[in-house]
Write a protein that holds these residues in place. Structure first.
Motif, short mmCIF file in Angstrom:
data_model
loop_
_atom_site.label_atom_id
_atom_site.label_comp_id
_atom_site.label_asym_id
_atom_site.label_seq_id
_atom_site.Cartn_x
_atom_site.Cartn_y
_atom_site.Cartn_z
N THR A 12 0.73 -1.11 0.05
CA THR A 12 -0.14 -0.03 0.00
C THR A 12 1.20 1.39 -0.12
O THR A 12 0.50 2.25 -0.67
CB THR A 12 -0.97 -0.05 1.28
OG1 THR A 12 -1.90 -1.22 1.09
CG2 THR A 12 -1.78 1.10 1.45
N PHE A 13 1.98 1.10 0.86
CA PHE A 13 2.85 2.28 0.94
C PHE A 13 3.60 2.46 -0.52
O PHE A 13 3.65 3.98 -1.00
CB PHE A 13 4.08 2.38 1.82
CG PHE A 13 4.82 3.31 1.99
CD1 PHE A 13 4.76 4.49 2.46
CD2 PHE A 13 6.18 2.99 1.44
CE1 PHE A 13 5.52 5.54 2.73
CE2 PHE A 13 7.34 4.23 1.54
CZ PHE A 13 6.90 5.22 2.35
N VAL A 14 3.84 1.54 -1.28
CA VAL A 14 4.57 1.48 -2.16
C VAL A 14 3.63 2.23 -3.60
O VAL A 14 3.85 3.46 -4.41
CB VAL A 14 5.21 0.25 -2.88
CG1 VAL A 14 5.46 0.59 -4.39
CG2 VAL A 14 6.50 -0.01 -2.03
N LEU A 15 2.33 1.82 -3.58
CA LEU A 15 1.29 2.25 -4.41
C LEU A 15 1.00 3.85 -4.09
O LEU A 15 1.03 4.66 -5.09
CB LEU A 15 0.05 1.62 -4.46
CG LEU A 15 0.25 -0.03 -4.75
CD1 LEU A 15 -1.33 -0.56 -4.56
CD2 LEU A 15 0.57 -0.23 -6.30
N LEU A 16 0.86 3.99 -2.72
CA LEU A 16 0.69 5.69 -2.48
C LEU A 16 2.04 6.69 -2.67
O LEU A 16 1.62 7.53 -3.37
CB LEU A 16 0.27 5.67 -1.04
CG LEU A 16 -1.05 5.10 -0.59
CD1 LEU A 16 -0.90 5.19 0.90
CD2 LEU A 16 -2.09 5.71 -1.44
N LEU A 17 3.03 6.11 -2.79
CA LEU A 17 4.34 6.89 -3.34
C LEU A 17 4.37 6.89 -4.77
O LEU A 17 4.67 8.15 -5.05
CB LEU A 17 5.40 6.08 -2.51
CG LEU A 17 6.80 6.95 -2.97
CD1 LEU A 17 6.81 8.35 -2.36
CD2 LEU A 17 7.93 6.27 -2.25
N GLY A 18 4.12 6.03 -5.49
CA GLY A 18 4.12 6.06 -6.94
C GLY A 18 3.11 7.15 -7.47
O GLY A 18 3.26 7.76 -8.26
N ALA A 19 1.71 6.84 -6.66
CA ALA A 19 0.77 7.77 -7.14
C ALA A 19 1.14 9.32 -6.83
O ALA A 19 0.65 10.31 -7.75
CB ALA A 19 -0.59 7.23 -6.50
N ALA A 20 1.60 9.45 -5.60
CA ALA A 20 2.12 10.88 -5.38
C ALA A 20 3.18 11.27 -6.47
O ALA A 20 3.09 12.45 -6.91
CB ALA A 20 3.02 11.09 -3.99
#
Length: 312
Positions: A12-20
């Motif tokens: 979840t953290f990796v996905l959020l960082l990529g979206a940012a």
């Protein structure tokens, strides 16, 4: 002790960082510079745009106002380059605004400089809503220098050709002969240096003598002027004397008119005798001038006339 890793949280953290990151890139690409809006302009360059790249800055009097969006060969004329710009809205692009290609400092990075645009000039618009406004261009400094250098080199080449045509073999031979004659004349003058010095000294003496003669001539002119003044004064005196004599004659005439008839005949006889005496004195003077010895030995004997004999 067993470490348990929650892979769901890591994912979840990796996905959020990529979206940012993607949102940040999209935000920057959309132009998140205070909500600025840009307009599209174009310009036709009639020279090489070497060193100019897409996204190169577009400046208005040195202030960044946009960037180069597209660089392409003009389809209507392959000897020209068509540039398209994105320029901030509100930039005073007028009909007399000009675009010129410049380089920045020693790095040689090219950019487009906009200049001109008087206050009375209207804003630059396209012919219709679909046309892109075209900013007029002018040659860059390097192009102008190249044109000037080409003109100068062409002039130098023509001058060199003219000099070659003038200084042909005959002209060079004539110049060589003239230099030889000049050298001969110089040697001749050097050999005659003593005579030239003597001539110069004689000329100097002549000039001094002329100067002294001019001084004496000035004195003589002064004396002549004084003599003329004396003659003028004498003439004045003679005129005055003649006036007095005239008055005396008038008085004498009055006196003669007053003489009586009795005194006139003796006076006439006296005047006749005086005339005879004057004639005798005149003959004596002429004889004395012809023969001064006549005063001592008497008059010479008269020559006999025709048929006469000389008297002893």
């Amino acid at each position: 002790m067993d470490d348990k890793v929650n892979y769901a949280l890591v994912g979840t953290f990796v996905l959020l960082l990529g979206a940012a990151l993607v949102a940040g890139v999209l935000w920057l690409a959309a132009g998140a510079h205070g909500g600025k809006h840009y307009g599209t302009y174009q310009s036709i360059m009639r020279e090489s745009v070497a060193g100019l790249n897409v996204d190169a800055p577009v400046k208005y009097l040195g202030v960044d106002v946009g960037k180069v969006k597209e660089i392409a060969i003009d389809p209507a004329d392959s000897s020209q380059v068509r540039l398209r710009f994105l320029i901030e809205q509100g930039t005073p692009i007028k009909k007399d605004t000009e675009a010129v290609l410049k380089t920045q400092g020693l790095t040689g990075i090219a950019y487009v400089e906009l200049s001109g645009g008087t206050a009375d000039s209207p804003p630059l618009r396209g012919a219709n809503a679909d046309d892109i406004p075209t900013i007029p261009s002018k040659p860059s400094l390097s192009t102008r220098l190249e044109s000037v250098l080409s003109t100068v080199l062409a002039s130098v080449d023509r001058m060199s050709s003219n000099l070659n045509a003038v200084f042909d073999a005959d002209t060079r031979a004539a110049l060589k002969q003239m230099l030889a004659d000049t050298a001969t004349l110089t040697h001749t003058l050097a050999a005659q240096q003593a005579e030239l010095a003597s001539g110069i000294a004689d000329a100097a003496r002549t000039a001094r003598n002329t100067s002294r003669a001019s001084e004496h001539l000035g004195l003589a002119v002064d004396r002549v002027a004084k003599a003329a003044e004396s003659v003028e004064k004498m003439a004045d005196k003679v005129n005055a004397a003649s006036d007095r004599v005239g008055r005396s004659v008038e008085s004498a005439a009055g006196s003669f008119q007053a003489l009586s008839a009795d005194t006139a005949p003796p006076l006439a006889n006296l005047l006749s005798e005086l005339n005879q005496l004057t004639a005798s004195l005149q003959r004596l003077s002429e004889q004395t001038q012809r023969n001064p010895n006549s005063l001592l030995v008497g008059a010479p004997p008269r020559k006999p006339g025709p048929g006469e004999r000389a008297q002893p």
